[in-house]
Design an enzyme around this catalytic site. Structure first.
Site, mmCIF file in Angstrom:
data_model
loop_
_atom_site.group_PDB
_atom_site.id
_atom_site.type_symbol
_atom_site.label_atom_id
_atom_site.label_comp_id
_atom_site.label_asym_id
_atom_site.label_seq_id
_atom_site.Cartn_x
_atom_site.Cartn_y
_atom_site.Cartn_z
ATOM 1 N N LYS A 71 0.074 -7.343 -3.109
ATOM 2 C CA LYS A 71 1.189 -7.577 -1.939
ATOM 3 C C LYS A 71 1.423 -6.632 -0.928
ATOM 4 O O LYS A 71 1.774 -6.876 0.026
ATOM 5 C CB LYS A 71 2.280 -7.729 -2.706
ATOM 6 C CG LYS A 71 2.915 -6.678 -3.632
ATOM 7 C CD LYS A 71 4.090 -6.916 -4.543
ATOM 8 C CE LYS A 71 4.655 -5.786 -5.402
ATOM 9 N NZ LYS A 71 3.571 -4.773 -6.027
ATOM 10 N N ARG A 90 13.173 -5.205 -7.899
ATOM 11 C CA ARG A 90 12.285 -5.242 -9.081
ATOM 12 C C ARG A 90 13.056 -5.401 -10.224
ATOM 13 O O ARG A 90 12.519 -5.612 -11.309
ATOM 14 C CB ARG A 90 11.613 -3.955 -9.344
ATOM 15 C CG ARG A 90 10.117 -3.903 -8.799
ATOM 16 C CD ARG A 90 9.699 -2.480 -8.405
ATOM 17 N NE ARG A 90 8.216 -2.023 -8.932
ATOM 18 C CZ ARG A 90 7.558 -1.781 -7.755
ATOM 19 N NH1 ARG A 90 7.982 -1.713 -6.689
ATOM 20 N NH2 ARG A 90 6.256 -1.337 -8.266
ATOM 21 N N ARG A 138 -8.255 1.911 -6.645
ATOM 22 C CA ARG A 138 -7.632 1.634 -5.444
ATOM 23 C C ARG A 138 -7.632 3.323 -4.758
ATOM 24 O O ARG A 138 -7.418 4.143 -5.705
ATOM 25 C CB ARG A 138 -6.091 1.522 -5.651
ATOM 26 C CG ARG A 138 -5.285 1.619 -4.511
ATOM 27 C CD ARG A 138 -3.885 0.583 -4.511
ATOM 28 N NE ARG A 138 -3.068 0.947 -5.865
ATOM 29 C CZ ARG A 138 -1.961 0.443 -6.005
ATOM 30 N NH1 ARG A 138 -1.781 -0.749 -5.172
ATOM 31 N NH2 ARG A 138 -1.234 0.584 -6.958
ATOM 32 N N ARG A 171 -3.898 7.661 -6.547
ATOM 33 C CA ARG A 171 -2.388 7.916 -6.903
ATOM 34 C C ARG A 171 -2.493 8.403 -8.589
ATOM 35 O O ARG A 171 -2.827 7.872 -9.151
ATOM 36 C CB ARG A 171 -1.471 6.704 -6.745
ATOM 37 C CG ARG A 171 -0.934 6.577 -5.292
ATOM 38 C CD ARG A 171 -0.289 5.163 -5.070
ATOM 39 N NE ARG A 171 0.632 4.719 -5.971
ATOM 40 C CZ ARG A 171 1.237 3.489 -5.993
ATOM 41 N NH1 ARG A 171 1.077 2.835 -5.258
ATOM 42 N NH2 ARG A 171 2.138 3.171 -7.108
ATOM 43 N N ARG A 185 3.280 0.518 -16.195
ATOM 44 C CA ARG A 185 3.876 -0.241 -15.264
ATOM 45 C C ARG A 185 3.669 -1.865 -15.278
ATOM 46 O O ARG A 185 4.636 -2.548 -14.935
ATOM 47 C CB ARG A 185 2.903 0.320 -13.882
ATOM 48 C CG ARG A 185 3.456 1.655 -13.462
ATOM 49 C CD ARG A 185 2.329 2.165 -12.376
ATOM 50 N NE ARG A 185 2.394 1.554 -11.329
ATOM 51 C CZ ARG A 185 1.406 1.433 -10.330
ATOM 52 N NH1 ARG A 185 0.351 2.039 -10.425
ATOM 53 N NH2 ARG A 185 1.513 0.893 -9.261
HETATM 54 P P1 AMP Z 1 4.870 0.947 -6.074
HETATM 55 O O1 AMP Z 1 3.936 1.716 -5.042
HETATM 56 O O2 AMP Z 1 5.466 -0.311 -5.452
HETATM 57 O O3 AMP Z 1 3.728 0.655 -7.121
HETATM 58 O O4 AMP Z 1 5.766 1.901 -6.648
HETATM 59 C C1 AMP Z 1 5.716 3.021 -7.389
HETATM 60 C C2 AMP Z 1 6.601 3.450 -8.311
HETATM 61 O O5 AMP Z 1 8.113 3.648 -7.445
HETATM 62 C C3 AMP Z 1 7.122 2.593 -9.246
HETATM 63 O O6 AMP Z 1 6.127 2.842 -10.401
HETATM 64 C C4 AMP Z 1 8.587 2.947 -9.657
HETATM 65 O O7 AMP Z 1 8.510 4.061 -10.406
HETATM 66 C C5 AMP Z 1 8.957 3.385 -8.077
HETATM 67 N N1 AMP Z 1 9.657 2.332 -7.433
HETATM 68 C C6 AMP Z 1 9.193 1.382 -6.479
HETATM 69 N N2 AMP Z 1 10.048 0.361 -6.183
HETATM 70 C C7 AMP Z 1 10.816 0.302 -7.019
HETATM 71 C C8 AMP Z 1 12.053 -0.574 -7.110
HETATM 72 N N3 AMP Z 1 12.379 -1.615 -6.370
HETATM 73 N N4 AMP Z 1 12.792 -0.306 -8.209
HETATM 74 C C9 AMP Z 1 12.554 0.755 -9.125
HETATM 75 N N5 AMP Z 1 11.633 1.755 -9.285
HETATM 76 C C10 AMP Z 1 10.828 1.379 -7.872
#
Ligand code: AMP
Length: 221
Positions: free
Chosen positions: A16, A91, A130, A163, A174
């Site tokens: 996404k 989320r 990634r 990351r 996750r």
């Molecule tokens: P992502 O890069 O979208 O995979 O996000 C990395 C991390 O940021 C996630 O594993 C969460 O810990 C935090 N995070 C990102 N977006 C959200 C969200 N909408 N709500 C809560 N935590 C978030």
């Protein structure tokens, strides 16, 4: 195409973010990635960044009110009439409700929610392969979307890294978090008649073509 307000939903690693970046560039929209916003806060050692760190490193979600505040503030910074793609937000159900209220207060409404589907085996493979640019946050995959020069970003020449939360042991958490807290939003947006689903197992170009078709026909035309 008039400015549209979109949500890209889906498990981590479903493509996404890649698609949000491509579509935003193609249609002059802004990609608002919640993960990128939080990583930025951490780099700046802000209070929000410090609050978010422990959750992010563990692969769990930061508190709803923290991320909702960050994302509504990001929307408020956009020039009026700018289309945007929310990537990774909302989320949870409370986040979706807070977003709905926040958009209504700003005279905005959602045009479409695109759900990216991919099976767990492929998700894990894509995430551990990634790599992310430390400079501009562009993402690559060492197998199917490699940079032209090993370890260097095609766009800005920045260094590509893995990351810390893309290691396999965190990915499992996750995915569980996604299933328990985020997957129910599929039903939530489906009930509102906003949801479309995309099969993310196809290559990035094929997925982009399908998402383009969906968003062109979504909402106000
Ligand atoms: P992502 O890069 O979208 O995979 O996000 C990395 C991390 O940021 C996630 O594993 C969460 O810990 C935090 N995070 C990102 N977006 C959200 C969200 N909408 N709500 C809560 N935590 C978030």
């Amino acid at each position: 195409m008039p400015a549209k307000q979109l949500i890209f939903l889906g498990p981590p690693g479903s493509g996404k973010g890649t698609q949000a970046g491509r579509l935003a560039e193609r249609f002059g929209m802004v990609q608002l990635s919640s993960g990128d916003a939080l990583r930025r806060e951490r780099r700046e050692s802000s209070e929000i960044g410090r609050k978010a760190a422990q959750y992010m490193d563990a692969g769990t979600l930061v508190p709803d009110e923290v991320i909702t505040g960050v994302m509504l503030a990001a929307i408020d910074k956009l020039p009026a009439g700018t289309g945007f793609i929310l990537d990774g937000f909302p989320r949870t159900a409370p986040q979706a409700e807070a977003l709905e209220t926040g958009l209504r207060q700003r005279g905005l409404e959602l045009d479409a929610v695109i759900d990216f589907k991919l099976d767990d085996g492929e998700i894990v493979r894509r995430i551990v392969e990634r790599r992310v640019c430390q400079g501009c946050q562009a993402t690559y995959n060492v197998s199917f979307l490699p940079p032209k020069v090993d370890g260097k970003c095609d766009k800005c020449g920045g260094e590509l890294i893995q990351r810390p939360d893309d290691r396999e042991e965190v990915v499992v958490t996750r995915l569980e978090t996604y299933r328990a807290q985020t997957a129910p939003l599929i039903e939530y947006y489906s009930r509102q008649g906003l949801l479309s689903t995309v099969d993310s197992s196809a290559g990035a170009d094929a997925v982009q073509a399908e998402v383009t078709r969906l968003i062109k026909s979504a909402g106000r035309n």
